[in-house]
Design an enzyme around this catalytic site. Sequence first.
Site, PDB file in Angstrom:
ATOM      1  N   ARG A 230       0.700  -1.263   0.067  1.00 41.13           N
ATOM      2  CA  ARG A 230      -0.130  -0.025  -0.015  1.00 41.13           C
ATOM      3  C   ARG A 230       0.921   1.408  -0.082  1.00 41.13           C
ATOM      4  O   ARG A 230       1.917   1.366   0.830  1.00 41.13           O
ATOM      5  CB  ARG A 230      -0.806  -0.040   1.108  1.00 41.13           C
ATOM      6  CG  ARG A 230      -2.107  -0.874   1.162  1.00 41.13           C
ATOM      7  CD  ARG A 230      -3.229  -0.473   0.167  1.00 41.13           C
ATOM      8  NE  ARG A 230      -4.278  -1.241   0.035  1.00 41.13           N
ATOM      9  CZ  ARG A 230      -4.570  -2.242  -0.501  1.00 41.13           C
ATOM     10  NH1 ARG A 230      -3.488  -2.614  -1.386  1.00 41.13           N
ATOM     11  NH2 ARG A 230      -5.629  -3.094  -0.704  1.00 41.13           N
ATOM     12  N   GLU A 259      -4.555   6.463  -5.667  1.00 39.24           N
ATOM     13  CA  GLU A 259      -4.843   5.835  -6.874  1.00 39.24           C
ATOM     14  C   GLU A 259      -6.196   6.164  -7.325  1.00 39.24           C
ATOM     15  O   GLU A 259      -7.163   5.992  -6.764  1.00 39.24           O
ATOM     16  CB  GLU A 259      -4.282   4.419  -6.783  1.00 39.24           C
ATOM     17  CG  GLU A 259      -3.027   4.155  -6.164  1.00 39.24           C
ATOM     18  CD  GLU A 259      -2.542   2.662  -5.752  1.00 39.24           C
ATOM     19  OE1 GLU A 259      -1.420   2.633  -5.345  1.00 39.24           O
ATOM     20  OE2 GLU A 259      -3.752   1.948  -5.646  1.00 39.24           O
ATOM     21  N   HIS A 280       0.001  -0.092 -10.062  1.00 33.35           N
ATOM     22  CA  HIS A 280      -0.688  -1.181  -9.082  1.00 33.35           C
ATOM     23  C   HIS A 280      -1.062  -2.591  -9.808  1.00 33.35           C
ATOM     24  O   HIS A 280      -2.342  -2.949  -9.915  1.00 33.35           O
ATOM     25  CB  HIS A 280      -1.708  -0.424  -8.539  1.00 33.35           C
ATOM     26  CG  HIS A 280      -2.249  -1.340  -7.146  1.00 33.35           C
ATOM     27  ND1 HIS A 280      -2.959  -0.429  -6.026  1.00 33.35           N
ATOM     28  CD2 HIS A 280      -2.447  -2.607  -6.746  1.00 33.35           C
ATOM     29  CE1 HIS A 280      -2.953  -1.246  -5.138  1.00 33.35           C
ATOM     30  NE2 HIS A 280      -2.824  -2.573  -5.642  1.00 33.35           N
TER      31      HIS A 280
END
Length: 313
Positions: A230, A259, A280
């Site tokens: 994270r 994000e 990601h």
Amino acid sequence: MEHEIVFLDRESVGADVRKANFPHNYTEYQSTWTPEDIVERLKDATIAIINKVPMREEVLKQLPKLKLIAVAATGTDVVDKAYCKANGITVVNIRGYAFNTVPEHVIALMFALRRNLMAYVEDTRNGRWAEVDQFCFFDHPIRDIAGSTMGVIGYGAIGKAVASRAECLGMKILPYDVFPQDGLVDLETVLKESDVITLHCPLTPETANMIGAKELKMMKPTSILINTARGGLVDEAALADALKAGTIAGAGFDVLTKEPPKEGNILLDLKMPNFIVTPHVAWASREAMQILADQLIDNIDAFVAGNPQNVVE
């Protein structure tokens, strides 16, 4: 009872999602972001499927029919779990699906940074190789993986999977976790002695910005930091300063604090070959996404059958 299932961000799962095994109506939206759209689309829903759609109290209190939030991911920091628990909304998540894809991404980032691949690729594209008088050039340090030390912060299933691969490459492992286990070391030891540090923690109030300026200064100047967990685990401004100052040798990130970074991000402003950022996608091999999609529906089926699984407290 016929359930109403609504998937709010279907485009986040690149796999086939089979039908649930009970009477239901199903609606999906490719993406949903505003609180107004969330409420409108879930107003009749008994089951919400989300990945990164924020489900906060101000939204949840407008959804009296909602009984289940099925998160299509492991992390559940986007959900107000305290409100859900107090109001009878079950939250379930995905577990054990990224046992190959995340470790492989970590190892890829580690090799790229330890061998300075991005710097050499960039220099070669810019004509540097043609300028030298011998067959190669050594502008950037190249360091072996074998014989180096990896610190694993967050020694759960994924952390252990990364560690097992690193051990096969001849690395020494220094594991750290807040939950007691045999063989753990303290965080200070991990920071001071590791050549590679990889993060595999959930984002909680206790872990937010757990790697900041103080921790970065404790690391070796030749070490690298990898974060596929994270973005909020690391103070991004402090990391940018550390990379610019040469406090650490490099970093590989698959996550950012916000994000997608619609408003920019200090790390994205870094034009440095020793910082690699990917969008990601460490979790997103085709194989892993199908495992996730299958478990997602398994979780929903189990809840409706009265035997909920993978419940998040």
